[in-house]
Design a protein around this motif. Structure first.
Motif, PDB file in Angstrom:
ATOM      1  N   ALA B  78     106.080  66.229 -13.427  1.00 25.26           N
ATOM      2  CA  ALA B  78     105.213  66.738 -14.479  1.00 25.26           C
ATOM      3  C   ALA B  78     105.642  68.144 -14.886  1.00 25.26           C
ATOM      4  O   ALA B  78     105.521  68.532 -16.055  1.00 25.26           O
ATOM      5  N   ALA B  79     106.155  68.909 -13.932  1.00 26.98           N
ATOM      6  CA  ALA B  79     106.557  70.278 -14.242  1.00 26.98           C
ATOM      7  C   ALA B  79     107.626  70.294 -15.325  1.00 26.98           C
ATOM      8  O   ALA B  79     107.620  71.122 -16.236  1.00 26.98           O
ATOM      9  N   GLN B  80     108.569  69.371 -15.256  1.00 31.49           N
ATOM     10  CA  GLN B  80     109.644  69.341 -16.254  1.00 31.49           C
ATOM     11  C   GLN B  80     109.115  68.962 -17.628  1.00 31.49           C
ATOM     12  O   GLN B  80     109.542  69.499 -18.649  1.00 31.49           O
ATOM     13  N   ILE B  82     106.118  69.529 -18.720  1.00 30.02           N
ATOM     14  CA  ILE B  82     105.377  70.689 -19.228  1.00 30.02           C
ATOM     15  C   ILE B  82     106.348  71.720 -19.778  1.00 30.02           C
ATOM     16  O   ILE B  82     106.126  72.308 -20.841  1.00 30.02           O
ATOM     17  N   GLU B 103      91.337  80.177 -12.578  1.00 29.34           N
ATOM     18  CA  GLU B 103      92.287  79.680 -11.575  1.00 29.34           C
ATOM     19  C   GLU B 103      92.951  78.407 -12.048  1.00 29.34           C
ATOM     20  O   GLU B 103      94.139  78.181 -11.838  1.00 29.34           O
ATOM     21  N   HIS B 106      95.692  79.141 -14.464  1.00 26.68           N
ATOM     22  CA  HIS B 106      96.880  79.751 -13.880  1.00 26.68           C
ATOM     23  C   HIS B 106      97.593  78.862 -12.873  1.00 26.68           C
ATOM     24  O   HIS B 106      98.646  79.229 -12.374  1.00 26.68           O
ATOM     25  N   LEU B 107      97.046  77.693 -12.595  1.00 25.30           N
ATOM     26  CA  LEU B 107      97.646  76.828 -11.593  1.00 25.30           C
ATOM     27  C   LEU B 107      98.971  76.273 -12.086  1.00 25.30           C
ATOM     28  O   LEU B 107      99.053  75.709 -13.159  1.00 25.30           O
ATOM     29  N   GLY B 108     100.019  76.451 -11.298  1.00 22.94           N
ATOM     30  CA  GLY B 108     101.304  75.851 -11.640  1.00 22.94           C
ATOM     31  C   GLY B 108     101.908  76.368 -12.928  1.00 22.94           C
ATOM     32  O   GLY B 108     102.739  75.707 -13.533  1.00 22.94           O
ATOM     33  N   TRP B 109     101.527  77.524 -13.346  1.00 21.78           N
ATOM     34  CA  TRP B 109     101.979  78.057 -14.627  1.00 21.78           C
ATOM     35  C   TRP B 109     103.091  79.057 -14.386  1.00 21.78           C
ATOM     36  O   TRP B 109     102.951  79.970 -13.585  1.00 21.78           O
ATOM     37  N   ALA B 110     104.181  78.889 -15.098  1.00 17.93           N
ATOM     38  CA  ALA B 110     105.326  79.755 -14.869  1.00 17.93           C
ATOM     39  C   ALA B 110     105.008  81.209 -15.147  1.00 17.93           C
ATOM     40  O   ALA B 110     105.612  82.102 -14.569  1.00 17.93           O
ATOM     41  N   THR B 112     102.309  82.822 -14.492  1.00 10.60           N
ATOM     42  CA  THR B 112     101.408  83.502 -13.565  1.00 10.60           C
ATOM     43  C   THR B 112     102.214  84.493 -12.738  1.00 10.60           C
ATOM     44  O   THR B 112     103.215  84.131 -12.133  1.00 10.60           O
ATOM     45  N   PRO B 113     101.792  85.757 -12.688  1.00  9.26           N
ATOM     46  CA  PRO B 113     102.532  86.695 -11.850  1.00  9.26           C
ATOM     47  C   PRO B 113     102.401  86.321 -10.383  1.00  9.26           C
ATOM     48  O   PRO B 113     101.450  85.664  -9.984  1.00  9.26           O
ATOM     49  N   VAL B 114     103.344  86.761  -9.544  1.00 10.70           N
ATOM     50  CA  VAL B 114     103.325  86.382  -8.142  1.00 10.70           C
ATOM     51  C   VAL B 114     102.073  86.904  -7.453  1.00 10.70           C
ATOM     52  O   VAL B 114     101.385  86.209  -6.728  1.00 10.70           O
ATOM     53  N   MET B 121      93.141  87.442 -13.579  1.00 12.54           N
ATOM     54  CA  MET B 121      93.250  86.097 -14.147  1.00 12.54           C
ATOM     55  C   MET B 121      92.199  85.885 -15.210  1.00 12.54           C
ATOM     56  O   MET B 121      92.446  85.269 -16.254  1.00 12.54           O
ATOM     57  N   ARG B 157      94.499  74.917 -21.311  1.00 14.23           N
ATOM     58  CA  ARG B 157      95.606  74.956 -20.360  1.00 14.23           C
ATOM     59  C   ARG B 157      96.875  74.413 -20.986  1.00 14.23           C
ATOM     60  O   ARG B 157      97.962  74.977 -20.840  1.00 14.23           O
TER      61      ARG B 157
END
Lengths: 376, 506, 312
Positions: B78-80, B82, B103, B106-110, B112-114, B121, B157
């Motif tokens: 799914a990441a690819q 997206i 939250e 920001h889940l799984g979002w490139a 999102t800062p570390v 958020m 999202r």
């Protein structure tokens, strides 16, 4: 069947492929995850996985420089070589049947009774106490001891059972922790109140005067009782209304409630039956084999009971062959000691067998894509 | 499409996907252009959701190719998908209920800062919500939000991930008519801004109102792709089902009220989380009538059926069966003649791992001849199971196979006939046609009418207004745990019901 | 009196440190949705590896590292079974406990009963160790105490609640399907979490044999692995609560020792029972008392449920 085995390994390769990203671009054939395993693949996968674990153990053993073939022969000799060997095997098999049955009964309604060890000791304690304080003809006394053992085992599981049924507290931890408490209790009793005054060396209770009569020379009637109980429980689950309700509650608790069943009541009843059976195993060990209470009369019977139940797939009848296998393994442990190997190596092997069976059960869900029907 | 046009935003070529023994998608082609709203139409089980799961990388196709903007792509996850600009708003929201809105965004979002804290958020989420014009509360826990709000979070999202292809799976199923209108307005805005929108639905009127082009799927295959302007409802229905569908007329005759068999008197109840689910409900089911409960799912209908079958206690008020006050005990309701086709048959009505026979006798196992005292007769059970299976027209080679091997339609018919046997007074049917194909739907509705005609009271909970208007004698509309209105079906029309469902008193 | 309390606290920090290390590791795994019942076996493996490492000349810290690696290796096998092959978590956990314990006992037989060749020795911090109570209790211990009781819990708290990895990890434990659809690599996260948890369990075992009891024998883990699991549950799955829970249990254990040393009228066996009974009480009392309000003792929603992506 062999095909599905080969294919299921390929499916796990594909899982590993998914895990590592697109390392392998090669296409594998399509494999299907079935909603439920077939009966035959399940049985075969179980047998194959047990065999795999044993073979693996054998390989490790050989790599450590020991003679595996000789070991196998020695184990076979010790178990089946002569009547005494068979009887000794039976003496190990008998408690495993009951502790396995206890765990399997609980598993049928979806509960994990890991406290078999503690319930075993609780039953042993109660049986010893009754045996030392009751004056009656042997038959009556033994009956009282059996009742005491059953009740003590059920009492030992009572608190975890209530906590699970009413507060949804995980029973795995609570039943298990009570094992340690039981062992400590036995230590206390054997060095204190129930200590045999005549015996200054070991910490044990006095000799219990009532003994279960022998079936063969060493093997006592307790063995027969255990086997009969297996069939009785199987009948209970298959042919009684109570058994039907327990099976439904174990398969889907919500459906059982929807159908008007009193699930909580069944949970408690199953728990108590399970604890009672393990307690009875303790009584039989005291009254039939050891004839006194001391620490260590349970050779991990309680814990191995869980393995028996897992290998038996929670089916009462299958407890018999499963417990036989584990009895053989325990026998192997005794033989191993004469080789200078720690008897714990066998525990490691039984753990491996369990892991292998758990994994194998999963693999039975996979099958090569059959001829497909088009949708509707 | 000529060669001079720019490549399609999305093109699926001959995509195939199989599951155990079933081909869910069979060489399906699909083309969606940027700036258009493209509807994917089909019945339940036609393969629409599966196809979209392939497009979004959740499933791997067994055959065929995917082209995004003319380039071939393979999505291993799914990441690819997206990352390639594909965003999906699922029918069953894929949100973490225990997390806050922020939250979840920001889940799984490139981006999102570390290291990121909650206030950070929430601030970022607020900014995004303003940018896309969506009304969400960043600090709220998703589990507490209404369906409409949750859907807005899902859309936010997907848009914040830079989705240029937006897929919506049955988005209006959980919305009131007002919320649906808002959604459709937003979709038109996004399309005008250049996004490609894929709209999955099985509702003909909606599809014609919203879409520019329509692709129809049937039994895993694509049967047609048309311009919305070029077709009408009967034609689409025909394509969806594969044969002429006679327009469904009203099937209920004039209704003469029988005596009251089951009633709620001022009943209030709480849901699993302790919040009020039913508020002061007065309801009566008469013998020989079909009382339909209409309303968007999630307004208390589940708790209503549970109270009516003894599975949930009432915190206030009384439940009366044949005039007697009942405690919350499913066994007592069963003994009193209440049958229950549950909303979620696999969770409540069946034990999936047990055999078909064991499931068939689940409501009658205590009665002779199956039970003589404590003994359970396997022979009698098998005989009863055989009768129920035959009545349900379920063809099983082996009644001892696990019931989860059966198809959804077969399972539902089995449950229905099992309940019809024990429903000597009332039958409570909760969403009995959900997830079934047209043939199975017809059968279930026939059963319901059969019960009504033999003098049993039927309570039918449904989210399909067409179905409700077709067979019910009376309609009660539910909103937020209250009965908004009860009236005979003759007096009801879509518009009036829609208003009540949306919480507005007519 | 102050002496007794100080001694108790010293013991509590050591005994509790074992539990805390294990609990923090198990927390990581459970937050990712994996119920690892094999902690007891992993602790045994870690313990025996530490003993063997120091017997071969390694300093205590290196011994702990070796223990972590050994436990992580077993953790990989466990993770492969549970995460990749989706086998039943309870059975695999029990298998790990039994085989880990058995293997450790078999391998460690020759080391049984001998004191550890190297231990985590006390370090007296120059000024602070002169303080009356805290001086001996806290500031005269091996510095690893600070890592275990302060640095690690804080780091874990920050990781779980203030980083993007933490969000992904918690999401996997709450709803793997939703996490997957959001682009999180569920299998990788779970695998990593399990292995990390296993490594910490190994460290706990090494801390047991190299700092607290400073020797090895069969069964030395004595059910601590199970107490660890219970600790995570009634600690509400938050790292900072683990600290309090571990301290409480450390104090209970220490109390038992004080009782035995001072010949209290209670038989020693019953004093030894206290940790186990206390654990059971801690598991039963909170739900019992919190029946009225639905408090946040909620576990990750998908704890213990294997994730199947292509399930229809």
């Amino acid at each position: 069947m062999a095909k599905s085995w080969a294919s299921s390994w390929a499916v796990n390769l594909r899982n590993i492929q998914k895990f590592f990203g697109s390392f392998f671009q090669k296409r594998t054939a399509s494999f299907l995850l079935l909603p439920a395993p077939g009966r035959w693949p399940l049985l075969i996968s179980r047998l194959l996985s047990i065999a795999t674990a044993l073979i693996f153990g054998g390989i490790v053993f050989t790599l450590c420089g020991y003679d595996t073939v000789r070991l196998a022969v020695d184990v076979a000799q010790a178990s089946f070589g002569d009547l005494f060997g068979l009887e000794d095997l039976g003496l190990i098999w008998s408690p495993l049947i009951l502790t396995g049955l206890a765990a399997a009964v609980a598993l049928r309604i979806g509960l994990w009774n890991i406290g078999g060890e503690g319930q075993f000791y609780a039953g042993a304690i109660a049986a010893t106490w009754v045996g030392l304080h009751v004056q009656a003809p042997a038959g009556i006394a033994l009956l009282l001891m059996a009742v005491a053992g059953f009740v003590a085992g059920a009492a030992w599981i009572l608190v975890p059972a209530l906590a699970r049924a009413w507060l949804a507290v995980d029973e795995i931890i609570t039943t298990l922790l009570l094992n340690f408490v039981a062992v400590l209790l036995v230590t206390y009793l054997c060095t204190g109140p129930m200590r045999d005054p005549a015996n200054a060396v070991t910490a044990a209770s006095a000799h219990v005067p009532y003994e279960i009569p022998p079936l063969l020379d060493d093997l006592h009637w307790g063995f027969a009782v255990s086997v009969v109980l297996v069939f009785a429980v199987a009948l209970l689950f298959g042919r009684s209304v109570w058994g039907y309700e327990v099976r439904v509650a174990g398969a889907n608790r919500h459906a059982a409630e929807y159908a008007g069943m009193r699930v909580r009541r069944r949970l408690m009843q199953v728990f108590l039956l399970s604890g009672g059976l393990a307690g009875l195993a303790g009584m039989l060990e005291v009254a039939g084999t050891v004839h006194r209470l001391e620490g260590g009369i349970s050779n991990n019977f309680g814990y191995l009971g869980i393995m028996v139940a897992a290998l038996a797939g929670a089916s009462p009848l299958a407890v018999l062959p499963a417990s036989f296998l584990l009895a053989l393994l325990l026998n192997a442990g005794i033989v191993l000691q004469s080789y200078g190997v720690s008897k714990y190596a066998v525990l490691a092997l039984t753990g491996l067998v369990l892991l292998s069976a758990a994994v194998g059960e999963r693999l039975a869900y996979y099958r090569l894509a059959p001829k497909l029907a088009s949708a509707r | 499409m000529t060669d001079a046009d720019p490549p399609c935003a999305v093109r699926l070529a001959s995509v195939t996907k199989r599951f155990a023994g079933v081909i869910a998608n069979d060489a399906v082609d699909l083309e969606v252009r940027a700036g258009e709203i493209h509807a994917l139409l089909g019945e339940n089980g036609a393969g629409k959701s599966t196809l979209m799961n392939v497009l979004t990388g959740i499933y791997q196709p067994d055959g065929g190719q995917i082209f995004i903007d003319g380039r071939e792509v393979r999505f291993a996850s799914a990441a690819q998908a997206i990352a390639a600009g594909i965003g999906m708003v699922h029918q069953h929201f894929k949100l973490i209920r225990a997390f806050t809105v922020a939250e979840n965004i920001h889940l799984g979002w490139a981006e999102t800062p570390v290291r990121v804290s909650r206030p950070q958020m929430e601030a970022r989420t607020r900014a995004l919500a303003e940018k896309f014009g969506l009304d969400v509360r960043p600090g709220a826990v998703v589990g507490d939000l209404s369906a409409g709000e949750q859907q807005r979070v899902e859309i936010l999202r997907t848009l914040s991930r830079g989705a240029r292809v937006l897929i919506l799976d049955e988005p209006t199923a959980v919305l009131t008519p007002d919320e649906s209108a808002v959604l459709i307005r937003n979709l038109r805005a996004y399309a005008a801004a250049g996004a490609a929108i894929i709209f999955i639905s099985h509702k003909l009127d909606e599809v014609l109102a919203v879409a520019d082009r329509i692709t129809v799927l049937r039994a895993g295959r694509r049967v047609a792709s048309l311009l919305a302007a070029d077709c009408d409802e009967p034609e689409l229905a025909n394509l969806m089902v594969g044969h002429d569908v006679a327009p469904r007329g009203r099937q209920s005759q004039g209704w003469t009220p029988g005596r009251v068999v089951l009633e709620l008197c001022g009943v209030s109840a709480r849901n699993d989380r302790g919040l009020p689910a039913l508020r002061n409900v007065d309801l009566a089911v008469h013998a020989g009538e079909i009382l339909a409960i209409a309303g968007v799912a999630g307004n208390g209908q589940r708790e209503l059926t549970e109270v009516l079958t003894g599975m949930r206690p009432a915190s206030q008020g009384q439940v009366r069966l044949d005039g007697r006050v009942m405690r919350a005990d499913p066994a007592a309701f069963l003994a009193g003649g209440v049958g229950h086709i549950p909303q979620d048959r696999l969770k409540n009505g069946l034990a999936p791992s047990m055999s078909i026979a064991d499931n068939a006798v689940m409501r009658e196992y205590r009665r002779p001849p199956l039970a003589r005292g404590p003994v359970f007769s396997r022979v009698a059970a098998a005989a009863l199971a055989g009768r129920i299976i035959a009545d349900a027209h379920v063809a099983v080679p082996n009644m001892h196979a696990p019931v989860r091997n059966l198809s959804g339609g077969n399972q539902q018919r089995l449950v229905a006939r099992r309940e019809m046997r024990v429903a000597s007074r009332v039958l409570i049917a909760a969403y009995p046609t959900r997830g079934l194909d047209i043939g199975a739907i017809g059968t279930m509705l026939r059963y319901v009418i059969e019960m009504r005609n033999s003098g049993i009271g039927v309570l039918l909970v449904s989210e399909d207004l067409e179905e409700v208007l077709q067979i019910a004698d009376r309609v009660a509309v539910f909103f937020a745990g209250r009965v908004m209105g009860i009236f005979p079906t003759e007096d009801a029309d879509g518009e009036k019901l829609g208003l009540l469902m949306g919480g507005q008193l007519a | 009196m102050i002496d007794v309390l100080t001694g108790m606290f010293v013991t509590a920090l050591l005994a509790g440190g074992v539990l805390l290390l294990g609990a923090l590791g198990e927390l990581i795994a459970e937050r990712a949705g994996v119920f690892n019942l094999g902690v007891e076996g992993l602790m045994a493996i870690g313990g025996v590896t530490g003993i063997i490492a120091v017997a071969n000349g390694a300093p205590a810290l290196l011994g702990m590292l070796c223990a972590m690696l050994a436990a992580a290796a077993f953790g990989c096998v466990f993770a492969a079974s549970i995460v990749l092959l989706r086998a039943n978590q309870t059975l695999c956990g029990l298998a790990l406990t039994v085989s880990g314990g058995g293997l450790a006992a078999a391998v460690g037989q020759s080391y049984s009963g001998h004191p550890a060749a190297a231990v985590f020795a006390s370090v007296h911090i120059p000024l602070l160790s002169a303080l009356p109570f805290l001086g001996r209790a806290v500031f005269s211990q091996n510095p690893i105490i600070y890592v275990i009781w302060i640095i690690l819990p804080l780091a874990l708290h920050a990781l779980l609640f203030r980083t993007r990895w933490g969000i992904s990890l918690r999401a996997v434990g709450e709803d793997p399907a939703a996490a997957d659809a959001s682009g999180v690599y569920v299998l990788r996260v779970q695998f990593a979490a399990v292995v990390a948890g296993a490594a910490l369990a190994g460290a706990a075992g090494a801390f047991l044999t190299l700092a607290y009891i400073t020797s090895w024998s069969d069964g030395i883990t004595g059910g601590r692995g199970w107490i660890v699991i219970a600790l995570v549950i009634f600690g509400g799955f938050k790292p900072l609560n683990m600290v309090l829970g571990a301290l409480l249990f450390g104090l209970i254990t220490a109390l038992g020792f004080v009782g035995q040393a001072r010949d209290w009228p209670v038989p020693p066996a019953f004093l030894s029972m206290m940790p186990y009974l206390a654990t059971i009480a801690c598991m039963i009392l909170p739900p019992l008392l919190a029946r009225q309000k639905r408090s946040r003792f909620l576990a990750p929603a998908a704890l213990g449920v294997p994730y199947f992506r292509e399930q229809r």
